[in-house]
Design a protein around this motif. Structure first.
Motif, mmCIF file in Angstrom:
data_model
loop_
_atom_site.group_PDB
_atom_site.id
_atom_site.type_symbol
_atom_site.label_atom_id
_atom_site.label_comp_id
_atom_site.label_asym_id
_atom_site.label_seq_id
_atom_site.Cartn_x
_atom_site.Cartn_y
_atom_site.Cartn_z
ATOM 1 N N UNK A 162 0.946 -1.186 0.157
ATOM 2 C CA UNK A 162 -0.103 -0.149 0.058
ATOM 3 C C UNK A 162 0.996 1.414 0.065
ATOM 4 N N UNK A 163 0.079 2.637 -0.973
ATOM 5 C CA UNK A 163 1.608 3.677 -1.102
ATOM 6 C C UNK A 163 0.611 4.520 -1.755
ATOM 7 N N UNK A 164 -0.613 5.029 0.035
ATOM 8 C CA UNK A 164 -0.840 6.355 -0.411
ATOM 9 C C UNK A 164 -0.544 7.839 -0.167
ATOM 10 N N UNK A 165 -0.768 8.235 -0.747
ATOM 11 C CA UNK A 165 0.566 9.840 -1.296
ATOM 12 C C UNK A 165 0.474 10.009 0.225
ATOM 13 N N UNK A 176 -7.499 9.049 6.184
ATOM 14 C CA UNK A 176 -8.517 9.320 4.952
ATOM 15 C C UNK A 176 -8.676 8.803 3.613
ATOM 16 N N UNK A 177 -7.497 7.744 3.334
ATOM 17 C CA UNK A 177 -7.046 6.900 2.082
ATOM 18 C C UNK A 177 -7.982 6.184 2.082
ATOM 19 N N UNK A 178 -8.020 5.957 0.938
ATOM 20 C CA UNK A 178 -8.727 3.553 0.635
ATOM 21 C C UNK A 178 -7.985 2.912 1.544
ATOM 22 N N UNK A 179 -6.437 3.413 1.181
ATOM 23 C CA UNK A 179 -5.498 1.806 1.769
ATOM 24 C C UNK A 179 -6.041 1.739 3.476
ATOM 25 N N UNK A 180 -6.190 3.604 3.908
ATOM 26 C CA UNK A 180 -6.005 2.978 5.294
ATOM 27 C C UNK A 180 -7.420 2.849 5.632
ATOM 28 N N UNK A 200 7.436 7.756 7.471
ATOM 29 C CA UNK A 200 7.617 8.797 7.445
ATOM 30 C C UNK A 200 6.537 9.476 6.759
ATOM 31 N N UNK A 201 5.225 8.932 7.529
ATOM 32 C CA UNK A 201 4.017 9.445 7.296
ATOM 33 C C UNK A 201 3.456 9.694 8.929
ATOM 34 N N UNK A 202 3.147 11.255 9.073
ATOM 35 C CA UNK A 202 1.815 10.676 10.237
ATOM 36 C C UNK A 202 1.058 9.331 10.094
ATOM 37 N N UNK A 203 0.190 8.803 11.076
ATOM 38 C CA UNK A 203 0.113 7.266 11.264
ATOM 39 C C UNK A 203 -1.241 7.878 12.011
ATOM 40 N N UNK A 204 -2.832 7.112 11.999
ATOM 41 C CA UNK A 204 -4.314 8.032 12.496
ATOM 42 C C UNK A 204 -3.817 7.451 13.855
ATOM 43 N N UNK A 205 -4.418 8.279 14.627
ATOM 44 C CA UNK A 205 -4.443 6.976 16.354
ATOM 45 C C UNK A 205 -5.550 6.424 15.824
ATOM 46 N N UNK A 206 -6.331 6.573 15.177
ATOM 47 C CA UNK A 206 -7.228 4.925 15.320
ATOM 48 C C UNK A 206 -6.621 3.840 14.445
ATOM 49 N N UNK A 207 -5.990 4.388 13.205
ATOM 50 C CA UNK A 207 -5.048 2.715 12.754
ATOM 51 C C UNK A 207 -4.076 2.354 14.296
ATOM 52 N N UNK A 208 -3.198 3.654 14.710
ATOM 53 C CA UNK A 208 -2.383 3.189 16.036
ATOM 54 C C UNK A 208 -2.843 1.495 17.135
#
Length: 326
Positions: A62-65, A69-73, A90-98
Motif C-alpha cells: 500500500x502506497x498512499x500519498x 482518509x485514503x482507501x488504503x487506510x 515518513x508519514x504521520x499515522x492516525x490514532x485510530x489505526x495505531x
C-alpha cells in the motif's frame, strides 16, 4: 501465527522487514511505504527499498500519498492485525489505526530516545558530536516519537562513521533488537518507561541551507558536518561562485612542519597548501581540514591526488571557499 502490518520506506526499514519475513511465527500481511519517487538526474521513478523487499516476498503493498482518509487506510483498519510495526515510514499515522491491532503499534527508532525525536536522528547524532547512539523500540502514540520506551540498544559512534555507515549498523541492531523483543512483547513480559520530557531533543528534516559548510567553524565541526551528511543529502561549498563538494577530509589542529605554506595571511575557507594526496583548508579556531576526496562543479567525485594531476597546486593556493550568504 501473529499477523503484522509493517510500515517503512528506506534501506534501514527494509533490513528490519527482511528479518521479520524470515521468522515463521510472524506473518507480514501488508506493507505500507511511501509512493515511488523520481530519482537521479534522469528522474527515474523508483520504488522504495521496503517496496522492493515486499515485492520479492509477495506481500500486499500500500502506497498512499496521504495515509489519513485514503482507501488504503480504510482497508488497513479492517485487517484485524495483531500488531503494527513502523520503521522510518515518513508519514504521520492516525490514532485510530495505531489502536486497531490487538497489540497496538510499536516503532523502531534510530536514536536513544528521548534524544533526537524526528526524521533525521542519525544525521544529528554525528553532526552534534555524540559519542554513542542506538535503537529505541517504543509504543506508538499520536505525538511523534513520544511513546513509552519498551527496550533500547546502544552502539558507539566512531570518528570514521558517516550517516550511510551508521544507518547500516543501526539497521542490523534494530532488526536483532526487535526480533529478540517481540516474543516478550506478545507475552506481556516487558516494562514500559515514559520518556523524560526534560531530556527531549529533536532532529527535524534537514533543510537545504543546512547543507552549506561554514568555514568559520573548527575543522572538527566541519568534519562532523561532512560525515553527518554523507552520502545524503551531502554538503557543499562555493568556489569561484560554483557549488563544489568535499566528500572526505581529516581535521587537524596543526600542519606538519614540512608542508609549505606560501601565503603571508591565511583566512578561514582558504586553500593554503597541498601535498600529493590532499589540499589543506584553513578553518576557524586555528584548525585545518586535509581534504582527500573532492567533487568539482559539474564533475564526478574523485580523490584529490587525481584532481591535482589536472589542476596544478599553484592554481589552488589562495583560492577561497565561501557560502551563498557571503
Amino acid at each position: 501465527m501473529k499477523k503484522i502490518i509493517f510500515m517503512g520506506t528506506p534501506p534501514f526499514a527494509a533490513t528490519i522487514l527482511k528479518g521479520l519475513i524470515q521468522q515463521v511465527e510472524y506473518e507480514v500481511i501488508a506493507v505500507v511505504t511511501q509512493p515511488d519517487r523520481p530519482v537521479g538526474r534522469k528522474k527515474i521513478l523508483t520504488a522504495s527499498p521496503v517496496k522492493k523487499t515486499a515485492l520479492e516476498a509477495n506481500i500486499p503493498i500500500y502506497q498512499p500519498d496521504h495515509l489519513a482518509g485514503s482507501k488504503d487506510y480504510e482497508m488497513l483498519l479492517q485487517m484485524q492485525a495483531d500488531l503494527i510495526i513502523t520503521a522510518a515510514y515518513g508519514q504521520k499515522i492516525p490514532q485510530n489505526l495505531l489502536l486497531a491491532p490487538s497489540h497496538g503499534a510499536i516503532n523502531v527508532h534510530a536514536s536513544l530516545l528521548p534524544k533526537y525525536r524526528g526524521g533525521a536522528p542519525i544525521h544529528y547524532a554525528i553532526w552534534r558530536g555524540e559519542k554513542e547512539t542506538g535503537i529505541t523500540i517504543m509504543k506508538m502514540v499520536e505525538e511523534m516519537d513520544a511513546g513509552d520506551i519498551l527496550t533500547q540498544s546502544t552502539i558507539p559512534i566512531s570518528d570514521k562513521d558517516d550517516v550511510g555507515l551508521l544507518f547500516e549498523k543501526l539497521a542490523v541492531v534494530g532488526k536483532e533488537l526487535l526480533l529478540n523483543f517481540l516474543p516478550k512483547y506478545f507475552d506481556g513480559e516487558y516494562q514500559a518507561s515514559p520518556q523524560e520530557e526534560s531530556q527531549v531533543s529533536y532532529s527535524p528534516t534537514i533543510k537545504k541551507q543546512e547543507e552549506q559548510l561554514d568555514w568559520q567553524q573548527s575543522a572538527q565541526a566541519l568534519d562532523r558536518h561532512i560525515r553527518a551528511f554523507r552520502p545524503f543529502p551531502t554538503t557543499y561549498t562555493l568556489l569561484d561562485g560554483q557549488r563544489v563538494k568535499i566528500w572526505q577530509a581529516q581535521p587537524l589542529v596543526k600542519l606538519d612542519a614540512d608542508i609549505e605554506r606560501p601565503l603571508a595571511m591565511e583566512k578561514p575557507g582558504q586553500i593554503i597548501a597541498t601535498d600529493n594526496h590532499h589540499f589543506y583548508v584553513r578553518c576557524g579556531e586555528d584548525s585545518y581540514l586535509a581534504v582527500s576526496e573532492y567533487q568539482p562543479a559539474g564533475k564526478k567525485r574523485l580523490m584529490v591526488e587525481d584532481y591535482l594531476k589536472g589542476t596544478p597546486a599553484e592554481h589552488l593556493i589562495g583560492k577561497h571557499f565561501g557560502t551563498e550568504k557571503e
